[in-house]
Design a protein around this motif. Sequence first.
Motif, PDB file in Angstrom:
ATOM      1  N   TYR A 101      39.099 106.911  23.609  1.00 51.45           N
ATOM      2  CA  TYR A 101      38.155 107.632  24.457  1.00 51.45           C
ATOM      3  C   TYR A 101      37.833 108.989  23.816  1.00 51.45           C
ATOM      4  N   PRO A 102      36.571 109.439  23.684  1.00 52.81           N
ATOM      5  CA  PRO A 102      35.323 108.842  24.185  1.00 52.81           C
ATOM      6  C   PRO A 102      34.474 108.204  23.099  1.00 52.81           C
ATOM      7  N   SER A 103      34.919 107.117  22.513  1.00 54.77           N
ATOM      8  CA  SER A 103      34.142 106.470  21.458  1.00 54.77           C
ATOM      9  C   SER A 103      32.811 105.942  21.963  1.00 54.77           C
ATOM     10  N   CYS A 145      33.561 115.245  28.664  1.00 61.03           N
ATOM     11  CA  CYS A 145      34.333 114.003  28.623  1.00 61.03           C
ATOM     12  C   CYS A 145      35.648 114.109  29.384  1.00 61.03           C
ATOM     13  N   GLY A 146      36.163 115.331  29.563  1.00 59.12           N
ATOM     14  CA  GLY A 146      37.388 115.514  30.315  1.00 59.12           C
ATOM     15  C   GLY A 146      38.665 115.397  29.503  1.00 59.12           C
ATOM     16  N   CYS A 147      38.564 115.254  28.184  1.00 62.51           N
ATOM     17  CA  CYS A 147      39.774 115.139  27.363  1.00 62.51           C
ATOM     18  C   CYS A 147      40.639 116.395  27.477  1.00 62.51           C
ATOM     19  N   ILE A 184      44.688 122.801  34.525  1.00 61.99           N
ATOM     20  CA  ILE A 184      43.475 123.571  34.806  1.00 61.99           C
ATOM     21  C   ILE A 184      42.278 122.618  34.782  1.00 61.99           C
ATOM     22  N   PRO A 185      41.455 122.605  35.820  1.00 66.38           N
ATOM     23  CA  PRO A 185      40.258 121.745  35.825  1.00 66.38           C
ATOM     24  C   PRO A 185      39.179 122.325  34.911  1.00 66.38           C
TER      25      PRO A 185
END
Length: 545
Positions: free
Chosen positions: A234-236, A409-411, A420-421
């Motif tokens: 992720y995120p491919s 992507c949120g990685c 931490i968001p």
Amino acid sequence: MRRLYGFPGGVHPPEHKTESSGRPIAPAPLPARLVVPLLQHIGNPAKPVVQPGQKVLKGELIGKADGYISVSVHAPTSGTVRAVEPHPVPHPSGLPALCVVIEADGEERWVEKTPIDYLHLDPSEVRNRLRDMGLAGLGGAVFPTYVKLNPIPERSVPTLVLNGCECEPWITCDDRLMQERAPSIVAGARIMRHLLDAREVIVAIEDNKAEAIAAMREACRDTDFEVVVVPTLYPSGSGKQLIQLLTGREVPSGGRSTDVGVQVFNVGTAHALDRAVNHGEPLISRIVTVTGNVRRPQNFEAPLGMPLAELVTLAGTPREDTTGYIMGGPMMGFDLNSDQVPVVKAMNCVIARSERLFPPLPLPLPCIRCTRCAQVCPVRLQPQDLYWFARAKNFGKAQEHNLFDCIECGCCAYVCPSHIPLVDYYRFAKSEIWAREREKKAADRARERHEFRLQRLEREKKERAEKLAQKAVASKDTAAMPNPDAQAKRAAIQAAIERARAKQAGIEPRNVSQLPPDKLKEIQEIEARRAKLREAMQKQPGDTP
């Protein structure tokens, strides 16, 4: 065999694919009522073209594209339009949007289908037809498809990539689509290749989808399309990362994939394109993965506008500990505020949330500068610096550090030991920057209108002054010239005065010359006294004669 180049960063969260990938796609039963939003794509919402009480057929136009970045919207079934009104829709803001409410008649009567002869029509006409048929990207971004199929003259697109990676956890709609409808995907890819004039077509699939890989290779057997298996990471599946993985070319900061000669489409978009061009069917349904805290996770082909609550029950009655629903995957998706929102073109997955599957995150702690976020960032950003700038509302610095290159992507948030968001801060900063840019544009337009008004008033004032000057010159010239008509008019007035005086004396003008001298003298004396009396009255207007 194609060489793979890889991309920086990335993570490998638990996949949770097997829960829903083992069952075939099931058609969702037709609901009694559908709520169809007029904004299901990036850009301007479609304009409604139907009225309450109007009968519509399946596939009939109910919302017409408005502007360049827009596509049309169609009736998912036949029935009666009951309302055109705001309704809750699946969006992070939770705000309602304008929707067309249709009461289904259960007859499923289609409007006349008209396939598109794309090989013999002008490509521009084909693209306009696709715009009118409502095609938008089904990979999540829902960007109008016809725009992506319009190559810029100075930028050739030699490489077309079909994205079947589906790297986000829990989602399997593309996997099942490739397994069951691979020939349709290939047919759509042929149309894309023709419109883009691409030299090569690459179908990219992650290595955890063996059945899909086999099905796509079989469908591509008689073509020169290349099916490339990429590592599961992720995120491919993100467009820019996939391009770098397949070609080694990196999309420049602030640029687009066409800058490096590549265009990327989701396999679901290719399937929808085949249905539109070869079968004359507008985009009125999509495949949705229903998974998470449900009894029978599965993929369903659901009509657009179907209430989420009815879709979820197809996977079994929701479990008692279900706490809500996520639209999309757990990495890039968002929580839905209600189960009464409708299915839309961007809804590739619905995850039933529970504390068992998604435990509440601990309270965030201060950043410890561990740099793990920077190590996994696939765009080579410095997430910790962006976090500090966003938190301090120093948006200028955030932009200098390439905030808008972040693909959200949120990685970074996934590996953050302080919980931490981070992505929430980046989204906040982006939204604030966009809002300020809109305000600046509005202020600039207001200033331009004010300056234009001042210029117009000054111009009108100058024009009036010039007209008055020209009129004065013309009047002066006229007064200086002899005017026979004016002389004749004055003579006529004087004659009329003489006649009136004579009449007041009781004498007709024609008899004055016939009076005896003494009578004539008497009349003249009377006139003289009257003249003196009038002169006295003019000198003392307040006195009584």
